[in-house]
Design a protein around this motif. Structure first.
Motif, PDB file in Angstrom:
ATOM      1  N   PRO A   1       0.833  -1.210   0.000  1.00 24.68           N
ATOM      2  CA  PRO A   1       0.000   0.000   0.000  1.00 24.68           C
ATOM      3  C   PRO A   1       0.868   1.261   0.000  1.00 24.68           C
ATOM      4  N   ARG A   2       0.275   2.353  -0.349  1.00 25.11           N
ATOM      5  CA  ARG A   2       0.968   3.642  -0.317  1.00 25.11           C
ATOM      6  C   ARG A   2       0.360   4.528   0.765  1.00 25.11           C
ATOM      7  N   GLY A   3       1.131   5.494   1.195  1.00 24.35           N
ATOM      8  CA  GLY A   3       0.624   6.487   2.127  1.00 24.35           C
ATOM      9  C   GLY A   3       0.697   6.048   3.569  1.00 24.35           C
ATOM     10  N   GLU A   4      -0.230   6.566   4.350  1.00 22.56           N
ATOM     11  CA  GLU A   4      -0.227   6.332   5.791  1.00 22.56           C
ATOM     12  C   GLU A   4      -1.108   5.130   6.131  1.00 22.56           C
ATOM     13  N   VAL A   5      -0.539   4.211   6.900  1.00 26.56           N
ATOM     14  CA  VAL A   5      -1.221   2.974   7.255  1.00 26.56           C
ATOM     15  C   VAL A   5      -1.286   2.854   8.771  1.00 26.56           C
ATOM     16  N   LEU A   6      -2.463   2.610   9.276  1.00 22.36           N
ATOM     17  CA  LEU A   6      -2.634   2.335  10.709  1.00 22.36           C
ATOM     18  C   LEU A   6      -2.854   0.836  10.867  1.00 22.36           C
ATOM     19  N   VAL A   7      -1.972   0.178  11.606  1.00 23.93           N
ATOM     20  CA  VAL A   7      -2.114  -1.242  11.927  1.00 23.93           C
ATOM     21  C   VAL A   7      -2.586  -1.343  13.370  1.00 23.93           C
ATOM     22  N   TYR A   8      -3.775  -1.894  13.550  1.00 24.02           N
ATOM     23  CA  TYR A   8      -4.360  -2.010  14.888  1.00 24.02           C
ATOM     24  C   TYR A   8      -4.253  -3.451  15.360  1.00 24.02           C
TER      25      TYR A   8
ATOM     26  N   ARG B   1      -7.426   9.566  13.633  1.00 26.45           N
ATOM     27  CA  ARG B   1      -6.278   9.516  12.737  1.00 26.45           C
ATOM     28  C   ARG B   1      -6.832   9.511  11.315  1.00 26.45           C
ATOM     29  N   ILE B   2      -6.297  10.351  10.460  1.00 24.79           N
ATOM     30  CA  ILE B   2      -6.668  10.350   9.055  1.00 24.79           C
ATOM     31  C   ILE B   2      -5.569   9.621   8.300  1.00 24.79           C
ATOM     32  N   VAL B   3      -5.911   8.484   7.697  1.00 24.08           N
ATOM     33  CA  VAL B   3      -4.916   7.615   7.061  1.00 24.08           C
ATOM     34  C   VAL B   3      -5.464   7.109   5.732  1.00 24.08           C
ATOM     35  N   ASP B   4      -4.600   6.392   5.023  1.00 22.64           N
ATOM     36  CA  ASP B   4      -5.008   5.824   3.742  1.00 22.64           C
ATOM     37  C   ASP B   4      -5.505   4.389   3.871  1.00 22.64           C
TER      38      ASP B   4
ATOM     39  N   ARG C   1     -10.207   9.386   2.042  1.00 23.62           N
ATOM     40  CA  ARG C   1      -9.301   8.719   2.991  1.00 23.62           C
ATOM     41  C   ARG C   1     -10.128   8.110   4.130  1.00 23.62           C
ATOM     42  N   LEU C   2      -9.453   7.589   5.130  1.00 26.81           N
ATOM     43  CA  LEU C   2     -10.140   6.938   6.239  1.00 26.81           C
ATOM     44  C   LEU C   2      -9.871   7.683   7.542  1.00 26.81           C
ATOM     45  N   ALA C   3     -10.917   7.862   8.320  1.00 29.64           N
ATOM     46  CA  ALA C   3     -10.790   8.445   9.654  1.00 29.64           C
ATOM     47  C   ALA C   3     -10.985   7.334  10.679  1.00 29.64           C
ATOM     48  N   ALA C   4      -9.942   7.069  11.454  1.00 33.82           N
ATOM     49  CA  ALA C   4      -9.974   6.014  12.472  1.00 33.82           C
ATOM     50  C   ALA C   4     -10.175   6.653  13.838  1.00 33.82           C
ATOM     51  N   THR C   5     -11.216   6.226  14.537  1.00 33.69           N
ATOM     52  CA  THR C   5     -11.510   6.764  15.865  1.00 33.69           C
ATOM     53  C   THR C   5     -10.853   5.889  16.927  1.00 33.69           C
ATOM     54  N   LEU C   6      -9.963   6.501  17.715  1.00 33.75           N
ATOM     55  CA  LEU C   6      -9.274   5.816  18.805  1.00 33.75           C
ATOM     56  C   LEU C   6      -9.829   6.305  20.132  1.00 33.75           C
ATOM     57  N   TYR C   7      -9.859   5.406  21.102  1.00 30.90           N
ATOM     58  CA  TYR C   7     -10.417   5.736  22.417  1.00 30.90           C
ATOM     59  C   TYR C   7      -9.447   5.314  23.505  1.00 30.90           C
ATOM     60  N   SER C   8      -9.228   6.192  24.469  1.00 26.52           N
ATOM     61  CA  SER C   8      -8.380   5.885  25.621  1.00 26.52           C
ATOM     62  C   SER C   8      -9.253   5.608  26.836  1.00 26.52           C
ATOM     63  N   GLU C   9      -9.089   4.439  27.418  1.00 30.11           N
ATOM     64  CA  GLU C   9      -9.815   4.121  28.645  1.00 30.11           C
ATOM     65  C   GLU C   9      -9.301   4.929  29.824  1.00 30.11           C
TER      66      GLU C   9
END
Length: 684
Positions: free
Chosen positions: A510-517, A604-607, A588-596
């Motif tokens: 893939p190209r660009g920004e990648v979030l691996v969860y 995070r805005i990623v590809d 692009r994709l917006a990933a919503t992260l949550y802190s307990e």
């Protein structure tokens, strides 16, 4: 009687007065099978099995400790207690009866243990330097410490002799003795620090005291680093001088090490794991052998017979350590002798044997669940004495292949259906990481064994209920594995990829920004990151809800991943949970992260978003076959744990027993899948 074999592995060897029946050794290591610090029944059975399997010398007590202020860090035997002697005697008698010699490694761990274990005594070392691996701060040993520790070494050696052992091996890398020898750990300004002669003084004092106590005929060796490969550490030239002095003091053999073990990174180099060359230090060991007059032993990723033979034929060592290889298959030597090398269960270098000690309490082979369970599970599967049954196994991953192998060894008629044209299941995915390609040997060995046993392997065959029933089975085992679970997201499940997409190659570059969860904590997400870094146009952020990276990846395997993370600038975010993913206006994709911890959300805005959340069972076929089964899928846990036949009947009209194993039950690891199959099928 002189040996007539031309195989260097099988030639006997004279070690002082002791005649070893061959050149193969299981070197000192601690499987943590002791009970109350004693080598009781489980520990003894583990080593006796290797003796029955043909090893020339098995070495126990991978750092059996001599003093109470050397508390066990990983299940160590307690040589400072007199009650260990009868247990040693029972072990040595049984090993000797099986034809092998046995020795014990003897040590004071120094700083390589925990301040907060055992009797909570302060740790001691040559200098008060923290050890990174165990995070302990020792005190500098005082003269009275040295006096008592010398006496403790002597007493421990005498207990070993009283226990009938053929010899001992002093441990001098990463522990107390070499903390004096190495300039990296000896910063003393008294008569025990500074020059090499001074730094050798205390180890030499221990060696001479032990030799005088045990007498001239008892074998005393030393396992030591001949080059720490460490800035400011012990060099080859200094180590060679020390080895010569130690020999003159009474040392009979050297088990040669290159490297140090003070950190995870250095340990992984010293004890090389999967993805590293076989026998990386053999040429180094050969140079040691040319320079010293005493026998040289060595073990470091000598995982196969060809490498071991090469080392002996080229004169690079006298005794070849195949330690992890014999955890995988304690009958390695017997199979060589019987000209069945192709049936040796391979060591794939996964180093689960080492990592499992800290992960789950004791040694486990990634694909030999009988290792350490010898009291209950045989390494050699006996043929059944009952009626030959027809068994159908669905799924050719590690669980299904093991089920087919064990049932075949028992003598049953086995058909295995596998939808893919290549067996292996999720191991194929893991092995797609080139560094971990050796994992495929877990599959290859089982396929070869199944063919040897006459199993009907039907690859490229998607089995439906009618296909299973057409075989008129007595027993059906569903090993269909699982599929990636993306359902944990509250929104955007269809927008994300998973680690399988990376491992299969459909999302390899893939190209660009990648979030691996990673909400798994094991190998899959780490493998995915490692493969993704091959793309030059990718920037990766690794996110996990854990408080550390991949907690189920141990110290032997994590360094390779951490090297990749560092080399490719992978950023890490801990303690954040991925909740949802949405498409932005620009695609692009917006990933919503949550802190307990803060109860706050961030985006995070990623590809690309790639997730790892384990698998959910592929259980449709299982559900379809349930009504026609006698047991309705039920497993009698009492019988399973007692290794007895399953006899549950819930449906008198049923025509077959039905079970599921591996990830077709729940998302787990390779060892769990194979162990499921072995203990379920062994009593059939």
């Amino acid at each position: 009687m002189p040996s007539t074999t031309l195989d260097p592995l099988l030639q006997p060897f004279e070690l002082k007065h002791l005649t070893l029946r061959n050149r193969v050794v299981s070197t000192s290591h601690e499987p943590a099978f002791g009970e109350d610090g004693m080598p009781k029944d489980r520990y003894r059975a583990y080593h006796v099995e290797k003796a029955r399997g043909g090893v020339g010398l098995t070495m126990i007590g991978g750092s059996a400790v001599v003093s109470p202020d050397s508390p066990p860090a990983f299940g160590n035997l307690l040589l400072y207690r007199d009650d260990i002697v009868p247990w040693l005697r029972r072990l040595t008698d049984d090993v000797h009866e099986a034809g092998a010699a046995v020795m014990c490694q003897v040590t004071h761990l120094g700083r390589r243990t925990s301040n907060y274990a055992g009797d909570w005594l302060p740790l001691v070392a040559a200098s008060p330097l923290r050890e990174p691996a165990h995070r302990s701060f020792p005190k500098a040993a005082e003269p009275w410490d040295l006096d008592r520790i010398v006496a403790d070494y002597v007493a421990a050696a005498l207990r070993c002799r009283a226990g009938g052992l053929d010899g001992i091996e002093l441990e001098a890398y990463g522990h107390f003795l070499d903390s004096f020898l190495s300039p990296a750990t000896n910063h003393r300004d008294d008569e025990l620090g500074g020059s090499l002669e001074n730094r050798m003084a205390f180890p030499r004092r221990v060696i001479r005291a032990v030799r005088e106590a045990v007498g001239p005929d008892f074998v005393v060796g030393i396992r030591m680093s001949l080059d720490e490969a460490l800035p400011g550490g012990l060099t080859f030239d200094e180590a060679r001088v020390a080895a010569e002095r130690f020999s003159s003091d009474g040392i009979d053999f050297i088990s040669a090490i290159r490297g140090s073990i003070e950190s995870d990174a250095s340990l992984a180099k010293t004890i090389p794991s999967i993805g590293t060359p076989l026998g990386p230090y053999l040429d180094f060991t050969g140079e040691i052998k040319r320079r010293l007059s005493i026998p040289v032993m060595h073990a470091a990723r000598i995982a196969d017979i060809a490498t071991a033979r090469h080392a002996l034929r080229e004169g690079l060592l006298d005794l070849v350590g195949m330690t992890r290889a014999q955890i995988a298959d304690p009958y390695l030597v017997a199979k060589v002798k019987a000209r069945q090398e192709d049936r040796i269960r391979p060591c794939v270098g996964a180093s689960y044997c080492l990592d499992a000690i800290y992960d789950s309490g004791d040694t486990k082979c990634v694909h030999n669940p009988a290792a350490g369970r010898e009291l209950h599970v045989p390494h050699l599967i006996p043929a059944t004495t009952g009626r030959r049954k027809k068994a159908v196994v669905v799924g050719g991953g590690p669980a299904g292949l093991e089920a087919a192998r064990v049932l075949g060894e028992r003598g049953h008629d086995v058909v295995l259906f596998e939808a893919s044209d290549q067996p292996g299941g999720q191991i194929k995915l893991a092995a797609s990481n080139p560094r971990r390609n050796d994992l495929i040997q877990i599959v290859d060995w089982r396929v070869a064994e199944c063919k040897h046993l006459g199993t009907d392997l039907r690859l490229g065959t998607y089995a439906e209920a009618d296909d299973v029933l057409a075989e008129h089975p007595d027993l059906v085992i569903i090993a269909t594995g699982g599929m990636p679970d993306r359902g944990f997201l509250t929104k955007g499940e269809g927008l994300v990829a998973d680690t399988w997409d990376v491992m299969t190659g459909s999302l390899r570059r893939p190209r660009g920004e990648v979030l691996v969860y990673d909400d798994h904590g094991g190998y899959p997400a780490m493998d995915a990151v490692e493969l993704l870094t091959a793309s030059p146009d990718v920037r990766i952020e690794y996110v996990t809800p854990e408080r550390t990276l991949a907690p189920d990846v141990g110290s032997m395997n994590s360094p390779a991943y951490l090297r990749t993370f560092t080399a490719h600038g992978v950023t890490t975010t801990l303690a954040q949970r991925l909740r949802a993913v949405r498409r932005t206006l620009d695609g692009r994709l917006a990933a919503t992260l949550y802190s307990e911890y803060t109860e706050a959300e961030t985006e995070r805005i990623v590809d690309h978003v790639i997730v790892e959340h384990g698998t959910l069972p592929n259980d449709e076929l299982y559900a379809e076959l349930l009504p026609g089964s006698t047991n309705l899928g039920e497993v009698d846990h009492r019988a399973l744990l007692a290794h007895e036949q399953q006899t549950v009947v819930r449906n008198e009209d049923g025509r077959y027993q039905l079970f599921r194993i591996g990830d077709a039950v729940a998302s787990r690891n390779i060892h769990a899948a194979i162990y499921d199959a072995l203990r379920l099928c062994l009593p059939v």
